[in-house]
Design an enzyme around this catalytic site. Structure first.
Site, PDB file in Angstrom:
ATOM      1  N   LYS A  64      -9.329   3.485  -2.801  1.00  0.00           N
ATOM      2  CA  LYS A  64      -9.427   2.476  -1.638  1.00  0.00           C
ATOM      3  C   LYS A  64     -11.058   3.134  -0.298  1.00  0.00           C
ATOM      4  CE  LYS A  64      -7.555   1.479   2.741  1.00  0.00           C
ATOM      5  NZ  LYS A  64      -6.531   2.021   3.855  1.00  0.00           N
ATOM      6  N   GLU A  92       0.882  -1.410  -0.291  1.00  0.00           N
ATOM      7  CA  GLU A  92      -0.583   0.287   0.101  1.00  0.00           C
ATOM      8  C   GLU A  92       1.215   1.272  -0.038  1.00  0.00           C
ATOM      9  OE1 GLU A  92      -3.531   1.862   2.038  1.00  0.00           O
ATOM     10  OE2 GLU A  92      -2.771   0.080   3.562  1.00  0.00           O
ATOM     11  N   CYS A 141      -5.430  -3.331   1.662  1.00  0.00           N
ATOM     12  CA  CYS A 141      -5.699  -3.202   3.057  1.00  0.00           C
ATOM     13  C   CYS A 141      -6.491  -3.257   4.104  1.00  0.00           C
ATOM     14  CB  CYS A 141      -4.849  -1.545   3.321  1.00  0.00           C
ATOM     15  SG  CYS A 141      -3.850  -2.204   4.978  1.00  0.00           S
TER      16      CYS A 141
END
Length: 269
Positions: free
Chosen positions: A111, A41, A145
């Site tokens: 994200k 990430e 994530c």
């Protein structure tokens, strides 16, 4: 298809330095026969980002930093998944991008599930759940994530045909169970491969736990147990996905009609 996951040690957040490290790792991965390299990430800038580094690392999909990654992909002959702070001119997103071995942008994902203040103070959440690209004949999906900790996000990818779900991450201690237990469970229950690629070491008071993992839909997994930088190589076989979906037909046996009427306050709306 052989993939490589780069468990990167925390170090200088300087963008030029990090891109240089990515170039060296991409070369190693290609020499090892990998067709796809997955980096952690926020590969460009590191995680979390200080305000100065955020300003240095941010840019659009066709900005200078992404174009440098494209150049690395072309030079090394390997597709790359990398993270960076995407600035579209009005908002900044925690983003990941798939670039082909020819340097062409195949897909970019923002994200959707932001983790606490460390994300929400810097980024706006993405609004698209399933983003995919075709790499080496495989349907590759993107999450970042915290996204993978929501089973519905992974299941949506499975229903859309994702075979390999790549998850650049920055998993911290003491949440090692996410890599050891939750990620393999996601791969098994949604019957796809999950390539979960993490940082290792300490940065801005956060200690990352490594444990970069490639979990298969048949319940097997490969993990970098050593708390150090490393390259995890794994074979991704579409036949394993097909066999798993045939042996345990979770996707076929779903009954979504049982949940459609539940109120939003219970989290199902």
């Amino acid at each position: 298809m052989r993939i490589a996951c780069w468990q990167a040690a925390c170090g200088s957040p300087d963008v030029t330095h990090l891109l240089g490290r990515l170039r060296a790792v991409a070369r190693r991965a290609a020499e090892a026969g990998a067709e796809l390299l997955v980096a952690p990430e926020m590969t460009v800038g590191g995680y979390p980002l200080r305000p100065g580094t955020l300003a240095q690392a941010s840019g659009p999909v066709d900005g200078a930093h992404c174009m440098t990654v494209s150049q690395i992909a072309r030079e090394c002959g390997i597709a790359i998944v990398h993270g960076w702070p995407e600035d579209d001119g009005s908002s900044v997103y925690n983003a990941a991008r798939v670039v082909s071995s020819e340097g062409v942008t195949l897909a970019a994902y923002r994200k959707a599930h932001l983790f606490g203040e460390v994300d929400s103070s810097r980024f706006r959440p993405g609004a698209q759940g399933v983003v995919q690209a075709s790499v080496g004949g495989l349907t590759v999906g993107l999450l970042i994530c915290y996204d993978v900790e929501f089973p519905e996000a992974v299941r949506a990818h499975a229903m859309a045909g994702t075979q390999l779900l790549v998850v650049p991450t920055a998993l911290m201690q003491p949440w090692e169970f996410v890599a050891r237990t939750l990620v393999p469970a996601r791969a098994f229950e949604s019957q796809l491969y999950v390539a979960y690629t993490n940082w290792i070491g300490e940065h801005q008071g956060l200690r990352f736990c490594g444990l970069t993992t490639v979990a298969a839909p048949d319940g097997t997994r490969l993990t970098l147990e050593e708390p150090a930088e490393g390259l995890l190589l794994a074979e991704i076989d579409p036949a394993v996905v097909a066999k798993a979906r045939s042996a345990t037909p979770y996707l076929h046996d779903r009954r979504p009609e049982l949940y459609e009427g539940l109120p939003a306050r219970l989290g199902f709306g």
